[in-house]
Scaffold this motif. Sequence first.
Motif, PDB file in Angstrom:
ATOM      1  N   PHE A 157       7.816  41.624 -16.815  1.00  0.00           N
ATOM      2  CA  PHE A 157       7.553  40.864 -15.591  1.00  0.00           C
ATOM      3  C   PHE A 157       8.870  40.472 -14.941  1.00  0.00           C
ATOM      4  O   PHE A 157       9.839  40.158 -15.630  1.00  0.00           O
ATOM      5  N   ASN A 158       8.875  40.481 -13.612  1.00  0.00           N
ATOM      6  CA  ASN A 158      10.063  40.087 -12.871  1.00  0.00           C
ATOM      7  C   ASN A 158       9.648  39.266 -11.652  1.00  0.00           C
ATOM      8  O   ASN A 158       9.786  39.685 -10.518  1.00  0.00           O
ATOM      9  N   TYR A 159       9.074  38.102 -11.923  1.00  0.00           N
ATOM     10  CA  TYR A 159       8.635  37.163 -10.884  1.00  0.00           C
ATOM     11  C   TYR A 159       7.800  37.871  -9.817  1.00  0.00           C
ATOM     12  O   TYR A 159       8.180  37.930  -8.641  1.00  0.00           O
ATOM     13  N   PRO A 160       6.644  38.410 -10.200  1.00  0.00           N
ATOM     14  CA  PRO A 160       5.832  39.181  -9.242  1.00  0.00           C
ATOM     15  C   PRO A 160       5.334  38.374  -8.056  1.00  0.00           C
ATOM     16  O   PRO A 160       5.114  38.934  -6.977  1.00  0.00           O
ATOM     17  N   TYR A 161       5.171  37.063  -8.230  1.00  0.00           N
ATOM     18  CA  TYR A 161       4.674  36.265  -7.117  1.00  0.00           C
ATOM     19  C   TYR A 161       5.749  35.952  -6.083  1.00  0.00           C
ATOM     20  O   TYR A 161       5.478  35.242  -5.105  1.00  0.00           O
ATOM     21  N   SER A 162       6.940  36.481  -6.288  1.00  0.00           N
ATOM     22  CA  SER A 162       7.970  36.371  -5.256  1.00  0.00           C
ATOM     23  C   SER A 162       8.078  37.673  -4.460  1.00  0.00           C
ATOM     24  O   SER A 162       8.961  37.815  -3.619  1.00  0.00           O
ATOM     25  N   ALA A 163       7.158  38.618  -4.699  1.00  0.00           N
ATOM     26  CA  ALA A 163       7.193  39.927  -4.035  1.00  0.00           C
ATOM     27  C   ALA A 163       6.934  39.788  -2.542  1.00  0.00           C
ATOM     28  O   ALA A 163       6.238  38.868  -2.090  1.00  0.00           O
ATOM     29  N   SER A 164       7.473  40.730  -1.773  1.00  0.00           N
ATOM     30  CA  SER A 164       7.311  40.722  -0.320  1.00  0.00           C
ATOM     31  C   SER A 164       6.436  41.875   0.163  1.00  0.00           C
ATOM     32  O   SER A 164       6.288  42.077   1.363  1.00  0.00           O
ATOM     33  N   SER A 165       5.874  42.645  -0.747  1.00  0.00           N
ATOM     34  CA  SER A 165       4.929  43.709  -0.416  1.00  0.00           C
ATOM     35  C   SER A 165       4.135  44.006  -1.674  1.00  0.00           C
ATOM     36  O   SER A 165       4.532  43.628  -2.781  1.00  0.00           O
ATOM     37  N   MET A 166       3.010  44.710  -1.518  1.00  0.00           N
ATOM     38  CA  MET A 166       2.231  45.075  -2.692  1.00  0.00           C
ATOM     39  C   MET A 166       2.973  46.092  -3.544  1.00  0.00           C
ATOM     40  O   MET A 166       2.859  46.092  -4.771  1.00  0.00           O
ATOM     41  N   GLN A 167       3.736  46.958  -2.908  1.00  0.00           N
ATOM     42  CA  GLN A 167       4.548  47.904  -3.670  1.00  0.00           C
ATOM     43  C   GLN A 167       5.574  47.143  -4.506  1.00  0.00           C
ATOM     44  O   GLN A 167       5.798  47.463  -5.682  1.00  0.00           O
ATOM     45  N   ASP A 168       6.169  46.133  -3.896  1.00  0.00           N
ATOM     46  CA  ASP A 168       7.130  45.300  -4.617  1.00  0.00           C
ATOM     47  C   ASP A 168       6.438  44.537  -5.736  1.00  0.00           C
ATOM     48  O   ASP A 168       7.001  44.362  -6.830  1.00  0.00           O
ATOM     49  N   PHE A 169       5.221  44.079  -5.490  1.00  0.00           N
ATOM     50  CA  PHE A 169       4.465  43.368  -6.524  1.00  0.00           C
ATOM     51  C   PHE A 169       4.302  44.252  -7.750  1.00  0.00           C
ATOM     52  O   PHE A 169       4.505  43.802  -8.889  1.00  0.00           O
ATOM     53  N   TRP A 170       3.941  45.528  -7.559  1.00  0.00           N
ATOM     54  CA  TRP A 170       3.706  46.401  -8.703  1.00  0.00           C
ATOM     55  C   TRP A 170       5.002  46.879  -9.347  1.00  0.00           C
ATOM     56  O   TRP A 170       4.972  47.476 -10.428  1.00  0.00           O
ATOM     57  N   ARG A 171       6.125  46.643  -8.702  1.00  0.00           N
ATOM     58  CA  ARG A 171       7.408  46.868  -9.375  1.00  0.00           C
ATOM     59  C   ARG A 171       7.756  45.689 -10.288  1.00  0.00           C
ATOM     60  O   ARG A 171       8.669  45.793 -11.109  1.00  0.00           O
ATOM     61  N   ARG A 172       7.041  44.587 -10.127  1.00  0.00           N
ATOM     62  CA  ARG A 172       7.362  43.367 -10.862  1.00  0.00           C
ATOM     63  C   ARG A 172       6.274  42.941 -11.849  1.00  0.00           C
ATOM     64  O   ARG A 172       6.558  42.226 -12.789  1.00  0.00           O
ATOM     65  N   TRP A 173       5.031  43.359 -11.609  1.00  0.00           N
ATOM     66  CA  TRP A 173       3.908  42.929 -12.444  1.00  0.00           C
ATOM     67  C   TRP A 173       3.609  43.983 -13.507  1.00  0.00           C
ATOM     68  O   TRP A 173       3.439  45.153 -13.190  1.00  0.00           O
ATOM     69  N   HIS A 174       3.494  43.549 -14.754  1.00  0.00           N
ATOM     70  CA  HIS A 174       3.124  44.446 -15.865  1.00  0.00           C
ATOM     71  C   HIS A 174       3.874  45.773 -15.716  1.00  0.00           C
ATOM     72  O   HIS A 174       3.268  46.856 -15.678  1.00  0.00           O
TER      73      HIS A 174
END
Length: 476
Positions: free
Chosen positions: A263-280
């Motif tokens: 995990f890399n702070y997924p709730y700080s993502a600025s796009s859904m693509q960025d979210f999936w780079r950070r979540w699981h």
Amino acid sequence: MVFSSIAFLGFFLPLTFLAYFVTPARWRNSTLATASILFYAWGEPRFLLLMLVSIGINFRLAIWLDRAVNRKRLVAIGVGINLFILGAFKYAAFLVDNLNGVLLPLGFDPIVMRPLPLPIGISFYTFHAISYLVDIYRRNASPNRRFVDYTLYITLFPQLVAGPIVRYKDIQAQLAKRLAGLDDVTAGALRFTMGLAKKVLIANQLAVVADAGFSVPGGQLATSVAWLSLICYTLQIYFDFSGYSDMAIGLARMFGFRFPENFNYPYSASSMQDFWRRWHMSLSTWFRDYVYIPLGGNQLGGLRTLANLWIVFLLTGFWHGATWNFILWGAAHGLLLTIERVVLRSGVEGDTLRRGVRHAYVICAVMLTWVLFRADSIEHAGQFYLALFGLAQPDGAAVTFASLYSTHLGLLLLLAIVLAGGAFRYLVNAGAPLIAALRARSLDGLCAALFVAPALILSGMSIALGQYNPFIYFRF
């Protein structure tokens, strides 16, 4: 056995740690593999044989694959065997139920099948085995010819039942030789304690409110309760799963293994693509490397790229569970990513206001999709959405906002939001000069221990009182 339990903290971990370090170096893998098998047998003894059979099959297949002439056929057989085992236990009942839904209206007799219980960790150790075979097929790794070492790779207890998904090629050298010095043990223990605090002091407390809200019958759910329980669940699942990952990474470090971040702070993502780079991240990169790229990735044109994207996210949803809720959850993320690619063009460029709008959009989108993830059925999810948007009039609210909300919960939510947004990372970066000065004087470990000691004490008190619940991802 869960990490946040007296049995693990007071019995299993100390004895395993002691046995490991008193064992001569050449036998330590055997000791750790034995302990890991006992760890699994503690919680799932009836399926221990299944896991061991899977280990034996994949161990032998990998050796054959390395020297086979028709390697493509053999790797297909190996992947097929693993998927068959996973499908039989996890998806067979779902497929039969849906097939019966088609057969019954046509006048056919239903197929009768007794649902099989789901073995703990089967989704994770199956993906470990598949990546092992595929990497050997691609010549990215060589097969391990020591059965004990391969057994340890699959059964290593920190990641056995809920990940992260660790590639064999990433720890192949560590299985053969590794060192676990005092710095590793200290750093691992601190990381474990931080994860324990996430789980016990934050996720478990938020779970009380989330469970209360999601258990309210649809016709009795007030809008305010729906939003409060959804906010709590959004934070609960992050602190629960990232807390487990922290504990797994910390435990592995104590025994000399270096696991990848999950995990890399997924709730700080600025796009859904960025979210999936950070979540699981271990799961998303697994699907990228073993499904998306083999399908052609983004190299075969726009439409094929979108089709590959949808395949990956439908499979991601299906991997989480054999229900239409999870499939729709994966489809929702596929749709959001499609919209970003076609319309919004994901990215973080732009002024502060634009980045803020993007961030708000990601948080809202993720929260709304979590309803599908948490609800017991599609009908339940539909009722919850109606309540969220005030489209249902509750008939005698079973649970009220006032009964759930308290000053303690408000402070906990504030703390959770700040931490999920990256406050800890910010403090570490801001305090880098101080940390460097303490490290130069060999005081960094002591100060870190003093920093996490209160969290450890409070977590221990909570566990002693029986205030813990299983990790969310154990059900997958």
